[in-house]
Design a protein around this motif. Structure first.
Motif, PDB file in Angstrom:
ATOM      1  N   LEU A  47      30.282  14.856  -7.111  1.00 41.94           N
ATOM      2  CA  LEU A  47      30.914  14.053  -6.063  1.00 41.94           C
ATOM      3  C   LEU A  47      30.720  14.713  -4.699  1.00 41.94           C
ATOM      4  O   LEU A  47      30.364  14.045  -3.726  1.00 41.94           O
ATOM      5  CB  LEU A  47      32.397  13.847  -6.359  1.00 41.94           C
ATOM      6  CG  LEU A  47      33.201  13.120  -5.284  1.00 41.94           C
ATOM      7  CD1 LEU A  47      32.639  11.725  -5.029  1.00 41.94           C
ATOM      8  CD2 LEU A  47      34.672  13.052  -5.674  1.00 41.94           C
ATOM      9  N   ALA A  48      30.910  16.023  -4.626  1.00 42.86           N
ATOM     10  CA  ALA A  48      30.753  16.736  -3.359  1.00 42.86           C
ATOM     11  C   ALA A  48      29.322  16.630  -2.831  1.00 42.86           C
ATOM     12  O   ALA A  48      29.106  16.424  -1.627  1.00 42.86           O
ATOM     13  CB  ALA A  48      31.142  18.205  -3.532  1.00 42.86           C
ATOM     14  N   ILE A  49      28.346  16.738  -3.715  1.00 43.09           N
ATOM     15  CA  ILE A  49      26.943  16.635  -3.291  1.00 43.09           C
ATOM     16  C   ILE A  49      26.641  15.220  -2.799  1.00 43.09           C
ATOM     17  O   ILE A  49      25.985  15.035  -1.773  1.00 43.09           O
ATOM     18  CB  ILE A  49      25.996  17.057  -4.429  1.00 43.09           C
ATOM     19  CG1 ILE A  49      26.155  18.555  -4.711  1.00 43.09           C
ATOM     20  CG2 ILE A  49      24.549  16.727  -4.080  1.00 43.09           C
ATOM     21  CD1 ILE A  49      25.417  19.038  -5.951  1.00 43.09           C
ATOM     22  N   ALA A  50      27.138  14.214  -3.517  1.00 42.55           N
ATOM     23  CA  ALA A  50      26.919  12.828  -3.091  1.00 42.55           C
ATOM     24  C   ALA A  50      27.513  12.587  -1.705  1.00 42.55           C
ATOM     25  O   ALA A  50      26.876  11.972  -0.843  1.00 42.55           O
ATOM     26  CB  ALA A  50      27.520  11.862  -4.105  1.00 42.55           C
ATOM     27  N   ILE A  51      28.718  13.086  -1.479  1.00 40.45           N
ATOM     28  CA  ILE A  51      29.376  12.920  -0.179  1.00 40.45           C
ATOM     29  C   ILE A  51      28.570  13.640   0.910  1.00 40.45           C
ATOM     30  O   ILE A  51      28.387  13.113   2.007  1.00 40.45           O
ATOM     31  CB  ILE A  51      30.835  13.436  -0.233  1.00 40.45           C
ATOM     32  CG1 ILE A  51      31.667  12.597  -1.199  1.00 40.45           C
ATOM     33  CG2 ILE A  51      31.455  13.479   1.159  1.00 40.45           C
ATOM     34  CD1 ILE A  51      31.793  11.130  -0.847  1.00 40.45           C
TER      35      ILE A  51
END
Length: 173
Positions: A47-51
């Motif tokens: 999720l952090a990478i996608a954001i």
């Protein structure tokens, strides 16, 4: 170096972004997961990478991400999946000044043990909508402040051996 789960992250993240109605940039993306000497395991940072990708491509205003942590695995369709290890990550993020954390709906760990504002989301689109609207508010059912359990009463009578340590503590006190 990463385990096979880490190697699959890229395709899951790309698919989740596209399936959530956003564009994935063309070309190669490099994500530095330092320190390099520590083997990476798990999918908690998807999720952090996608954001981060969406912020770098201007699809999210990066200023709205200040002091916000992201924790969760993504499915190919963009759904968020709970991952183990939330509480130690949240505590470490709190020490770094992170005061909001976005987690997957269905997280098994007790959210009341997390000091940050907790936003629980079911998918990537919901997370992005909350960020872009500036509406990251605590929507968890638990308390929003950490309450430490009372420390058990300990007595020197319970300590066996350790005569030098007991003497040093007695002198110090």
């Amino acid at each position: 170096q990463g385990d096979s789960l880490i190697k699959e992250d890229g395709e899951r993240i790309k698919s989740a972004i596209v399936e959530s109605g956003f564009r994935f940039p063309k070309g190669k993306i490099v994500c530095n997961l330092s320190p390099a000497q520590i083997k990476k395991k798990g999918s908690q940072i998807e999720l952090a990478i996608a954001i981060a990708i969406l912020a770098e491509t201007g699809q999210i205003d990066r200023r709205l991400l200040a002091k916000t942590g992201f924790f969760g695995e993504l499915t190919l369709s963009g759904r968020l999946v709970p991952c183990p290890g939330l509480i130690p990550i949240a505590n470490a993020l709190k020490e770094q000044g992170v005061d909001k954390i976005i987690v997957a709906d269905g997280t098994k760990e007790p959210l009341e043990l997390i000091a940050q504002t907790k936003f629980v989301a079911s998918d990537l689109a919901q997370v992005i909508e909350a960020i872009n609207s500036g509406q990251i508010v605590d929507n968890s059912s638990g308390a929003s402040a950490f309450v430490a359990p009372p420390a058990p009463a300990l007595d020197f009578d319970q300590v066996r051996g350790q005569a030098e340590a007991k003497r040093a503590i007695t002198i110090a006190s």
